[in-house]
Design an enzyme around this catalytic site. Structure first.
Site, PDB file in Angstrom:
ATOM      1  N   ARG A 157      39.579  31.529  43.138  1.00  5.84           N
ATOM      2  CA  ARG A 157      40.902  32.014  43.537  1.00  5.84           C
ATOM      3  C   ARG A 157      41.898  30.863  43.669  1.00  5.84           C
ATOM      4  O   ARG A 157      43.073  31.017  43.351  1.00  5.84           O
ATOM      5  CB  ARG A 157      40.818  32.737  44.883  1.00  5.84           C
ATOM      6  CG  ARG A 157      40.190  34.105  44.843  1.00  5.84           C
ATOM      7  CD  ARG A 157      41.218  35.181  44.569  1.00  5.84           C
ATOM      8  NE  ARG A 157      40.631  36.509  44.680  1.00  5.84           N
ATOM      9  CZ  ARG A 157      41.321  37.634  44.561  1.00  5.84           C
ATOM     10  NH1 ARG A 157      42.629  37.594  44.339  1.00  5.84           N
ATOM     11  NH2 ARG A 157      40.725  38.792  44.667  1.00  5.84           N
TER      12      ARG A 157
ATOM     13  N   THR B 251      41.769  37.795  51.489  1.00  2.00           N
ATOM     14  CA  THR B 251      42.098  38.227  50.135  1.00  2.00           C
ATOM     15  C   THR B 251      42.103  39.750  50.042  1.00  2.00           C
ATOM     16  O   THR B 251      43.014  40.354  49.457  1.00  2.00           O
ATOM     17  CB  THR B 251      41.061  37.669  49.141  1.00  2.00           C
ATOM     18  OG1 THR B 251      40.977  36.265  49.286  1.00  2.00           O
ATOM     19  CG2 THR B 251      41.430  38.021  47.716  1.00  2.00           C
ATOM     20  N   THR B 252      41.095  40.373  50.641  1.00  5.79           N
ATOM     21  CA  THR B 252      40.953  41.827  50.593  1.00  5.79           C
ATOM     22  C   THR B 252      42.096  42.527  51.313  1.00  5.79           C
ATOM     23  O   THR B 252      42.410  43.682  51.017  1.00  5.79           O
ATOM     24  CB  THR B 252      39.605  42.233  51.209  1.00  5.79           C
ATOM     25  OG1 THR B 252      38.579  41.410  50.650  1.00  5.79           O
ATOM     26  CG2 THR B 252      39.273  43.679  50.929  1.00  5.79           C
TER      27      THR B 252
ATOM     28  N   ILE C 219      30.733  37.682  55.074  1.00  4.10           N
ATOM     29  CA  ILE C 219      32.096  38.203  55.204  1.00  4.10           C
ATOM     30  C   ILE C 219      32.289  39.048  53.962  1.00  4.10           C
ATOM     31  O   ILE C 219      32.408  38.538  52.849  1.00  4.10           O
ATOM     32  CB  ILE C 219      33.132  37.078  55.323  1.00  4.10           C
ATOM     33  CG1 ILE C 219      32.853  36.262  56.594  1.00  4.10           C
ATOM     34  CG2 ILE C 219      34.548  37.649  55.353  1.00  4.10           C
ATOM     35  CD1 ILE C 219      33.794  35.083  56.813  1.00  4.10           C
TER      36      ILE C 219
ATOM     37  N   TYR D 291      47.022  26.244  44.240  1.00  5.72           N
ATOM     38  CA  TYR D 291      48.124  25.855  43.373  1.00  5.72           C
ATOM     39  C   TYR D 291      48.430  24.363  43.441  1.00  5.72           C
ATOM     40  O   TYR D 291      48.256  23.653  42.472  1.00  5.72           O
ATOM     41  CB  TYR D 291      49.403  26.666  43.635  1.00  5.72           C
ATOM     42  CG  TYR D 291      50.499  26.360  42.633  1.00  5.72           C
ATOM     43  CD1 TYR D 291      50.387  26.766  41.318  1.00  5.72           C
ATOM     44  CD2 TYR D 291      51.621  25.632  43.007  1.00  5.72           C
ATOM     45  CE1 TYR D 291      51.368  26.463  40.384  1.00  5.72           C
ATOM     46  CE2 TYR D 291      52.607  25.326  42.089  1.00  5.72           C
ATOM     47  CZ  TYR D 291      52.472  25.737  40.779  1.00  5.72           C
ATOM     48  OH  TYR D 291      53.434  25.424  39.868  1.00  5.72           O
TER      49      TYR D 291
END
Length: 296
Positions: A142, A48-49, A207, A111
């Site tokens: 997320r 994500t980062t 992480i 999704y």
């Protein structure tokens, strides 16, 4: 490199961009060197980062190849191969394995979400096909879906699933799966504010986004806990809370890239829809960076 015994601070690396939107490979190499010099235990790319959601397959492969080359076997490199399409996650996983990644971070199917069996098969398909270890990524905030306790139990038994990045923010959920932890299945905190609490449940480290800006300190915190110096780990975790809060005051990785820009480690560019910080959150971040003696 065998990463099944991996513990400590794994940085969730940002992807630096140039003004024209292309990947800034010179800055990427600087960031890798910064972590090698500051005792980071492993590097995660394309999480994500790393803004991987806005990158092409060619760019993804180029980043993995560049980081693997720069690291040159000194610490492990883990690649985020997640997708909401199982076939795409499989293709990415096989590509990163060929490019020299030591492990994979695989994610729930955002999704479309799927049902219980579908989520299990989503992870199992990749774990069955690759030769490098897989870490599950549980971040329902997320993805709109999480990994159930039952599916964690099923996947923990897979010989190629080595652990879970637990980023639900739910300590009770982490506690409910802690009985599964062993040398063959590890937990890594995916919430910087909760790393020491999760280590108290048996997590092997983090992480971490915080490690992007204070890699030596996050390494020290994790190492202190693992070595039995719980008081020192607790001290670092508590003292770090204001900076952690600032680093998540807007959606990740907006603040951490601002911080790295202030540290002269990269030029500040995002891929849309990410945009620069609002004035008030940026001011609070700069204050936290100064308070932590990261910038003058």
């Amino acid at each position: 490199m065998d990463i099944r015994n991996l513990e400590g601070s794994i940085v969730a690396l940002v992807t630096p961009f140039c003004a024209d939107g292309s990947i800034d490979f010179a800055a990427l190499e600087r960031l890798v060197d910064f972590h090698l010099q500051n005792n980071t235990d492993a590097i995660l790319v394309l999480g994500t980062t790393g803004e991987s959601a806005t990158m092409t397959d060619e760019e993804d492969n180029a980043v993995v190849a560049a980081v693997v080359k720069q690291v040159a076997g000194r610490i492990p490199v883990i690649a985020g191969s997640g997708s909401n399409s199982t076939a795409t996650m499989l293709d990415k996983s096989l590509s990163y394995q060929r490019l020299g990644a030591d492990g994979l971070l695989t994610i729930t199917p955002y999704y479309n979400k799927s049902n219980e069996e579908g989520i299990y098969q989503h992870f199992k398909t990749v774990a069955d096909a690759v030769d490098i270890p897989c870490i599950l990524y549980n971040i329902p905030g997320r993805c709109g879906c999480g990994i159930s306790k039952h599916n964690v139990e099923r996947l923990a038994a897979h010989p190629n699933v080595m652990g879970i990045k637990e980023a639900s923010g739910n300590v009770a959920f982490a506690a409910s799966i802690a009985h599964l932890l062993s040398d063959d299945f590890r937990m890594y905190s995916g919430e910087d504010a909760l790393t020491v609490p999760l280590m108290s449940l048996g997590a092997s480290g983090a992480i971490s986004v915080w490690a992007d800006v204070q890699p030596a300190l996050v390494h020290e915190m994790c190492r202190a806990y693992l070595d039995g110096n719980v008081e020192r780990a607790r001290e670092i975790q508590i003292a770090g809370q204001p900076l952690i809060q600032a680093l998540f005051s807007e959606v990740n990785p907006i603040p951490v890239k601002e911080a790295l820009s202030q540290m002269d480690l990269l030029d500040l560019h995002y891929r849309m829809p990410l945009m620069p910080m609002a004035d008030n959150t940026r001011a609070a971040l700069l204050a936290a960076l100064k308070e932590a003696d990261i910038i003058a």
